[in-house]
Scaffold this active site. Structure first.
Site, short mmCIF file in Angstrom:
data_model
loop_
_atom_site.label_atom_id
_atom_site.label_comp_id
_atom_site.label_asym_id
_atom_site.label_seq_id
_atom_site.Cartn_x
_atom_site.Cartn_y
_atom_site.Cartn_z
N TYR A 1 0.79 -1.23 0.00
CA TYR A 1 0.00 0.00 0.00
C TYR A 1 0.82 1.28 0.00
O TYR A 1 0.26 2.37 -0.07
CB TYR A 1 -0.99 -0.03 1.18
CG TYR A 1 -1.89 -1.25 1.12
CD1 TYR A 1 -2.77 -1.44 0.04
CD2 TYR A 1 -1.84 -2.25 2.10
CE1 TYR A 1 -3.57 -2.56 -0.04
CE2 TYR A 1 -2.65 -3.38 2.03
CZ TYR A 1 -3.52 -3.53 0.95
OH TYR A 1 -4.32 -4.64 0.85
N HIS B 1 -6.95 -0.23 -7.47
CA HIS B 1 -6.36 -0.84 -6.28
C HIS B 1 -4.89 -0.49 -6.23
O HIS B 1 -4.21 -0.57 -7.26
CB HIS B 1 -6.54 -2.37 -6.31
CG HIS B 1 -7.98 -2.75 -6.38
ND1 HIS B 1 -8.80 -2.74 -5.27
CD2 HIS B 1 -8.75 -3.09 -7.43
CE1 HIS B 1 -10.02 -3.07 -5.66
NE2 HIS B 1 -10.02 -3.29 -6.96
C1 DQA Z 1 -7.09 -2.84 -1.99
C2 DQA Z 1 -6.95 -4.36 -2.17
C3 DQA Z 1 -7.96 -5.11 -1.34
O1 DQA Z 1 -7.81 -6.51 -1.52
C4 DQA Z 1 -7.77 -4.80 0.12
O2 DQA Z 1 -8.75 -5.46 0.89
C5 DQA Z 1 -7.76 -3.34 0.41
C6 DQA Z 1 -7.05 -2.44 -0.52
C7 DQA Z 1 -5.96 -2.08 -2.71
O3 DQA Z 1 -6.07 -0.86 -2.85
O4 DQA Z 1 -4.96 -2.70 -3.11
O5 DQA Z 1 -8.23 -2.90 1.43
O6 DQA Z 1 -8.32 -2.43 -2.54
#
Ligand code: DQA
Length: 147
Positions: A25, A102
């Site tokens: 992230y 994502h």
């Molecule tokens: C996410 C990916 C999802 O699997 C995860 O549950 C998230 C963040 C991403 O931004 O990579 O909370 O959406």
């Protein structure tokens, strides 16, 4: 030409971004991420508005109201992406062009993350590019809206 309004919706746990695995992230806070995305939008001549909630019903209600506030959407629903049929239906009700984003590469992670119940309703899915993925999503939306 009027400036396109883009609603950027973040779902569950994305308000805790800086506490989550930086390998996936990036280590930014959501506020820092939104500031960067806001800048990308201005550079592209777009106007971005940001919402985040940890409550699924509220996320649905934001989608219900989104048409009054936006011309296009960027959605990162977090884990709801993988199973919330309620959010999928609310997105269909919204009826706006939407790009799924994502930060991490969900198609290369655990099996359960490879499922997206909103993908069929989205113009595109950008994943695994961190905050830069939002710039790509804005570019895609700008083009879709200009068509
Ligand atoms: C996410 C990916 C999802 O699997 C995860 O549950 C998230 C963040 C991403 O931004 O990579 O909370 O959406």
């Amino acid at each position: 030409m009027s400036v396109y309004r883009i609603g950027v919706l973040h779902g569950v746990n994305l308000d805790q971004l800086e506490l989550r695995d930086p390998g996936h992230y990036g280590g930014l806070t959501l506020t820092q991420l939104e500031a960067r995305v806001g800048r990308f939008a201005r550079e592209l001549g777009l106007e971005a508005t940001f919402w985040q909630t940890n409550h699924e019903g509220e996320f649905c209600e934001l989608l219900h109201r989104s048409r009054e506030m936006a011309d296009g959407l960027i959605l990162n629903p977090g884990a709801w992406t993988h199973y919330s049929w309620a959010i999928r239906d609310a997105l269909e009700i919204a009826g706006l062009p939407c790009v799924e984003v994502h930060l991490s590469a969900i198609d290369e992670r655990e099996g359960w993350r490879r499922v997206s119940v909103i993908r069929e309703l989205c113009v595109a899915c950008v994943q695994g590019k961190g905050v830069d993925g939002y710039r790509e999503a804005l570019e895609i939306l700008k083009e879709a809206l200009a068509r």
